[in-house]
Design a protein around this motif. Structure first.
Motif, PDB file in Angstrom:
ATOM      1  N   ILE A  30      36.356  43.615  37.059  1.00  0.00           N
ATOM      2  CA  ILE A  30      36.275  44.637  37.337  1.00  0.00           C
ATOM      3  C   ILE A  30      34.960  46.101  37.622  1.00  0.00           C
ATOM      4  CG2 ILE A  30      38.915  44.563  37.290  1.00  0.00           C
ATOM      5  CD1 ILE A  30      38.671  46.109  34.907  1.00  0.00           C
ATOM      6  N   PHE A  31      34.513  45.812  36.781  1.00  0.00           N
ATOM      7  CA  PHE A  31      33.593  46.973  36.874  1.00  0.00           C
ATOM      8  C   PHE A  31      31.867  46.458  37.163  1.00  0.00           C
ATOM      9  CE2 PHE A  31      36.034  49.145  33.591  1.00  0.00           C
ATOM     10  CZ  PHE A  31      35.998  48.241  33.101  1.00  0.00           C
ATOM     11  N   VAL A  35      34.476  51.121  42.802  1.00  0.00           N
ATOM     12  CA  VAL A  35      35.146  51.058  43.420  1.00  0.00           C
ATOM     13  C   VAL A  35      36.321  50.733  44.877  1.00  0.00           C
ATOM     14  CG1 VAL A  35      38.093  51.655  43.795  1.00  0.00           C
ATOM     15  CG2 VAL A  35      36.603  51.445  41.280  1.00  0.00           C
ATOM     16  N   VAL A  40      41.723  51.591  47.170  1.00  0.00           N
ATOM     17  CA  VAL A  40      42.076  52.550  46.507  1.00  0.00           C
ATOM     18  C   VAL A  40      41.925  54.351  47.339  1.00  0.00           C
ATOM     19  CG1 VAL A  40      42.480  52.936  43.597  1.00  0.00           C
ATOM     20  CG2 VAL A  40      41.359  50.790  44.502  1.00  0.00           C
ATOM     21  N   TYR A  43      40.983  57.037  45.169  1.00  0.00           N
ATOM     22  CA  TYR A  43      39.918  56.881  44.182  1.00  0.00           C
ATOM     23  C   TYR A  43      38.887  58.071  43.822  1.00  0.00           C
ATOM     24  CZ  TYR A  43      37.097  54.875  40.440  1.00  0.00           C
ATOM     25  OH  TYR A  43      36.447  54.846  39.394  1.00  0.00           O
ATOM     26  N   ALA A  82      37.095  54.822  34.030  1.00  0.00           N
ATOM     27  CA  ALA A  82      37.945  54.093  34.053  1.00  0.00           C
ATOM     28  C   ALA A  82      39.222  54.202  32.986  1.00  0.00           C
ATOM     29  CB  ALA A  82      38.043  53.117  33.627  1.00  0.00           C
ATOM     30  N   TYR A  85      41.090  57.144  35.233  1.00  0.00           N
ATOM     31  CA  TYR A  85      41.832  57.208  37.192  1.00  0.00           C
ATOM     32  C   TYR A  85      43.377  56.118  36.273  1.00  0.00           C
ATOM     33  CZ  TYR A  85      43.007  55.269  41.322  1.00  0.00           C
ATOM     34  OH  TYR A  85      43.995  55.524  42.011  1.00  0.00           O
ATOM     35  N   ASN A  86      42.791  55.771  35.111  1.00  0.00           N
ATOM     36  CA  ASN A  86      44.089  54.557  34.555  1.00  0.00           C
ATOM     37  C   ASN A  86      44.362  55.164  32.948  1.00  0.00           C
ATOM     38  OD1 ASN A  86      43.582  52.288  36.150  1.00  0.00           O
ATOM     39  ND2 ASN A  86      41.490  53.191  35.866  1.00  0.00           N
ATOM     40  N   ILE A  96      43.291  48.052  31.568  1.00  0.00           N
ATOM     41  CA  ILE A  96      41.864  48.345  32.206  1.00  0.00           C
ATOM     42  C   ILE A  96      40.443  48.994  31.163  1.00  0.00           C
ATOM     43  CG2 ILE A  96      41.162  50.378  34.161  1.00  0.00           C
ATOM     44  CD1 ILE A  96      42.833  48.910  35.715  1.00  0.00           C
TER      45      ILE A  96
HETATM   46  O1  LIG Z   1      39.946  51.781  37.817  1.00  0.00           O
HETATM   47  C1  LIG Z   1      39.642  50.903  38.284  1.00  0.00           C
HETATM   48  C2  LIG Z   1      38.351  49.849  38.216  1.00  0.00           C
HETATM   49  C3  LIG Z   1      38.299  49.381  36.826  1.00  0.00           C
HETATM   50  C4  LIG Z   1      37.504  50.288  36.907  1.00  0.00           C
HETATM   51  C5  LIG Z   1      37.160  50.626  37.824  1.00  0.00           C
HETATM   52  N1  LIG Z   1      40.521  50.792  39.345  1.00  0.00           N
HETATM   53  C6  LIG Z   1      40.510  49.687  40.349  1.00  0.00           C
HETATM   54  C7  LIG Z   1      42.077  49.045  40.434  1.00  0.00           C
HETATM   55  C8  LIG Z   1      42.341  48.194  41.617  1.00  0.00           C
HETATM   56  C9  LIG Z   1      43.208  48.985  42.259  1.00  0.00           C
HETATM   57  C10 LIG Z   1      45.049  48.885  41.530  1.00  0.00           C
HETATM   58  C11 LIG Z   1      45.145  49.966  40.935  1.00  0.00           C
HETATM   59  O2  LIG Z   1      46.562  50.179  40.551  1.00  0.00           O
HETATM   60  C12 LIG Z   1      43.917  50.738  39.445  1.00  0.00           C
HETATM   61  O3  LIG Z   1      44.120  49.360  38.872  1.00  0.00           O
HETATM   62  C13 LIG Z   1      42.948  50.162  40.374  1.00  0.00           C
HETATM   63  C14 LIG Z   1      41.622  51.093  39.500  1.00  0.00           C
HETATM   64  O4  LIG Z   1      42.697  50.360  41.488  1.00  0.00           O
END
Ligand SMILES: O=C(C1CCC1)N1C[C@@H]2C[C@H]3C[C@@H](O)[C@@H](O)[C@]2(C1)O3
Length: 130
Positions: A30-31, A35, A40, A43, A82, A85-86, A96
């Motif tokens: 995922i990194f 994004v 998203v 974001y 990360a 945002y999570n 995450i």
């Molecule tokens: O932060 C991130 C990534 C992790 C490193 C970059 N996102 C990507 C995911 C995919 C999409 C779905 C959301 O539910 C949420 O999980 C995220 C947030 O958006």
């Protein structure tokens, strides 16, 4: 001068291998890419400075890292983005955040294990003087 350029070439070769090794690890998938703002949409309202491993590989090639510490600052940025945002207690966010912390700890461990401290000191001396 020429000797210093040889040192910076060696730094770039070293950082490319660390970056590639991290990007090969499926835990960090995922990194590996930015994004997608279409996936998203909010974001970039929340994360002011996105970062990812592919972007870091490009920065190496553009000579944007003058020492390993600067490379690790972008790894820290991937991690803090990360975590920010999570932040929630749901399982997806927790996974995450765990992966982000594992990316950070793994990157620091690889560099500590494989980098000569005198080499890093030399890179920082060149950077500080320029
Ligand atoms: O932060 C991130 C990534 C992790 C490193 C970059 N996102 C990507 C995911 C995919 C999409 C779905 C959301 O539910 C949420 O999980 C995220 C947030 O958006």
């Amino acid at each position: 001068e020429e000797i210093e350029e040889a040192t910076l070439r060696e730094l770039r070769i070293f950082l490319r291998e660390i970056c590639a090794k991290l990007a090969r690890n499926r835990t960090f998938y995922i990194f590996t890419k930015p994004v997608d703002e279409e996936v998203v949409p909010d974001y970039r309202d929340i994360i002011k400075e996105p970062m990812d491993l592919e972007t870091m590989m490009t920065k190496i090639d553009q000579h944007e890292y003058e020492c390993a510490q600067e490379f690790l600052c972008d790894i820290d940025l991937i991690c803090t983005n990360a975590l920010e945002y999570n932040p929630d207690r749901n399982p997806e966010d927790k996974i995450i955040r765990h992966r982000a912390c594992t990316l950070r700890d793994t990157a620091y461990a690889y560099i500590k294990a494989e980098m000569d401290t005198d080499f890093e000191d030399k890179c920082r001396e060149i950077r500080d003087r320029r």
